[in-house]
Write a protein that holds these residues in place. Sequence first.
Motif, PDB file in Angstrom:
ATOM      1  N   LYS A 582       0.831  -1.204   0.000  1.00  0.00           N
ATOM      2  CA  LYS A 582       0.000   0.000   0.000  1.00  0.00           C
ATOM      3  C   LYS A 582       0.868   1.258   0.000  1.00  0.00           C
ATOM      4  N   PRO A 583       0.286   2.396  -0.343  1.00  0.00           N
ATOM      5  CA  PRO A 583       1.065   3.643  -0.341  1.00  0.00           C
ATOM      6  C   PRO A 583       1.734   3.965   0.989  1.00  0.00           C
ATOM      7  N   ASP A 584       1.145   3.493   2.104  1.00  0.00           N
ATOM      8  CA  ASP A 584       1.765   3.772   3.400  1.00  0.00           C
ATOM      9  C   ASP A 584       2.888   2.786   3.730  1.00  0.00           C
ATOM     10  N   GLY A 585       3.191   1.879   2.788  1.00  0.00           N
ATOM     11  CA  GLY A 585       4.285   0.935   2.975  1.00  0.00           C
ATOM     12  C   GLY A 585       3.889  -0.378   3.603  1.00  0.00           C
ATOM     13  N   LEU A 587       1.483  -3.985   4.006  1.00  0.00           N
ATOM     14  CA  LEU A 587       1.023  -5.034   3.100  1.00  0.00           C
ATOM     15  C   LEU A 587      -0.496  -4.986   3.000  1.00  0.00           C
ATOM     16  N   ASN A 588      -0.996  -4.938   1.765  1.00  0.00           N
ATOM     17  CA  ASN A 588      -2.435  -4.860   1.554  1.00  0.00           C
ATOM     18  C   ASN A 588      -3.098  -6.179   1.922  1.00  0.00           C
ATOM     19  N   GLU A 589      -4.167  -6.110   2.698  1.00  0.00           N
ATOM     20  CA  GLU A 589      -4.885  -7.308   3.122  1.00  0.00           C
ATOM     21  C   GLU A 589      -5.958  -7.721   2.119  1.00  0.00           C
ATOM     22  N   ALA A 627       7.258  -4.552   4.166  1.00  0.00           N
ATOM     23  CA  ALA A 627       5.840  -4.202   4.224  1.00  0.00           C
ATOM     24  C   ALA A 627       5.151  -4.905   5.389  1.00  0.00           C
ATOM     25  N   ALA A 628       5.561  -6.136   5.664  1.00  0.00           N
ATOM     26  CA  ALA A 628       5.028  -6.845   6.827  1.00  0.00           C
ATOM     27  C   ALA A 628       5.417  -6.120   8.111  1.00  0.00           C
TER      28      ALA A 628
END
Length: 793
Positions: A582-585, A587-589, A627-628
């Motif tokens: 995601k843009p905030d760094g 990981l997208n769920e 990211a995680a």
Amino acid sequence: MKHVIIALASALLPVISFADTPYTLNYNTPAKYFEEALPVGNGNLGALVYGRTGLERISLNDITLWTGEPEPNTAGESPAKRLAAVREALAREDYAAADSLQRFLQGHYSQNYQPLGTLRIQYDETPDSSAPYSRSLDISDAIADVHFGSRSQRVFASAPDSVIVIRLDNPDGLRASLRLESKLPVEISANGDEIIMDGYCAYHSMPGYASKDGDFRYDPGRGIHFRTILKALAPEGTVTAAGDSLTISGCREATLLLSNVSSFNGFDRDPMKQGRDFSDLVRRRIDRAASLSPDSLQARAVADHRSLMSRVDLDLGTTAPEIAALPTDQQLKQYTDSAQTNPDLEELYYQYGRYLLIACSRTPGVPANLQGLWNESLTPPWSSNYTTNINLQENYWGAETGSLPELHTVLLDYIDNLTASGAVTARNHWDVDSGWCLGHNTDIWAMTTPVGLGNDKPQWANWNMGGAWLASHIWEHYLFGRDKAELAERYPTLRGAALFVLDWLVERDGLLTTWPSTSPENNFLTPDGKACDTSIGTTADMAIIRQCLADTRAAAIELATDESLIARIDSVLPRLRPYEIKPDGSLNEWSHSLPDVDPQHRHQSHLYGLYPGHHISVDNTPEIAAAAARTLDIKGKETTGWSAGWRVNLLARLRDRDGAYAMLRRLLRYVTPDKYKGPDRRRGGGTYPNLLDAHTPFQIDGNFGGSAGIAEMLIQSTPDTIILLPTLPAAWPDGHISGIATRTGMTASVEWKDGKPVALTLAAPSGGTATIIGAGEPIKVALSAGETRALSF
């Protein structure tokens, strides 16, 4: 573990000193609440010892005591016919409609794990209230002791003899009455020196959260039946029966033997028509135990327990004597309220996880449940069932590293049981004709349907990745033990889980994904502000599928079989929907950019590939690992007990020394018993006074996850590497751990000083090779079967 003299202080009772015993929980007051009582178990029978001075309470459990009958897994109109409508709603991004339609895919709920009853011991010779009192649980020997004045009580659960033993002693003369009670329908009678309790469980029930009264349905001709026998032995005294109780008098010593056997005879057998001859079995067990002396019973039980418990030793440093002299609950509270170090407490917590698994995972095909073995309620939280979106799996994370592989096989046998029902669920609920699957919850009857009865939210009902997640335990177990014959026996179960996910995948926009999909117990916000659960190809789904397929492929190659399946997996893996940052760094769920309802949600299922999976790592996938890490930063430190245990492991895999240790301390945050109403009441996730995990309420998975996390901080492994001290915190500068098993098939013992490894001993029961990382330049070691090698750095 250092040997420490423990002195307990109390405003009410005088100070006394405990014996020089390693790995011991110590207290200076009786337990008032469940969360203060001390657990013992032999893998089948369990007890919680309160240690009360007048009327003693010992809660009893049998791990096979459940409501229900064999799983019918039948459906009228196949719920799978509703899939098309769910998919159409998702295609037009009507997530609320998809949630509503998902309810048509739900099946029935799991059954409830049941308490056996309570043994009450009424002591007539109560010493003066100012008499010294102590209560302890020595987890090295699995013995719970109570001392009050001249009186002593010792409780242990013997696996070799299938009994719980209570030894009573009072040099000033012993007089006590004994009574059995149960919340189940029972008939209780006393005769001679025995109390016999016959009873049965409901043939159907509902979870407490779905039905206010549990909807218990009893029929003496149905359900699991049981017989409990309590035998009192007082060779120098008198045992008198009256009504439903016994009285012991005229002696200084007595031994109580208690055993229970149920009619449960397997997940697919009617407990009445095809059940065990429980009455005969319990009689034989009691008579056999009664033929042995109390000392012999104790020696046999201790030797059996030590054969498992002693395989791993841990030393993380020395606790200050003034801290070590405190009762365990006071140590835990001070550890929470200050920055003081207490390595002895951390060592004890690690070994307590191993102790609990030994105590509750020795019944073939009946794994440790949500409360392990210990439960006092007819409607325990979440039915005390097998919750498979994390909790059942977390129970076994420390089994292999903790050198307890035979306890892991209890779970593996249970996974095999799921395949028959799981194949029906795959077909009826998900329109997949190959393999098997499992939803969020299951029970002793190996149910696999998604729960809910059309009433539950999809986030905790409509999920079908439980089988693929559980199946990964098969390959994990093989890596540690390298038993190819056992792998071949279990391979069909792993293969079946892979076949299901392969046929469940659909192609969208050139990628393979799942449709519909949920992320366990989490949800997202739609543009119009609705909280919704149902999506397409959640990251959790894709991570579990990646690991399941990779494990199946590795197993097939190891067994030189299934070339066509290997080729199919090879063609699928590159086409799976990839991870997205995601843009905030973080990981997208989700497969879309919609925000989480709760970014700090306790579940972190989309990080599965990092832990317990293996396809995300700081070495091989650094961007995804970063990211995680960012995801965990956003989630913060406030979470439940089991989630904190998971996060210790995640942070350990990320090599975050400070973060992993801070989360371990967070897991060891003192929580008061649930029913405590005093001025210092503390709620939330953490650890109760008896060191059991606080969700809250009690769930045992946090104990197992936290224990596994400590091992993960000290030694990590892949099939061909052993990584020494990857996440060693500054708080443990000197120490050692011995007997840790690794995925190379070797066990490792490492000693360190000033944060650096100085010695390593490797043992290879079946031989093997490994590259040692973390002690300067990588070292490659090859050992033959049975060889042990010592290295120094």
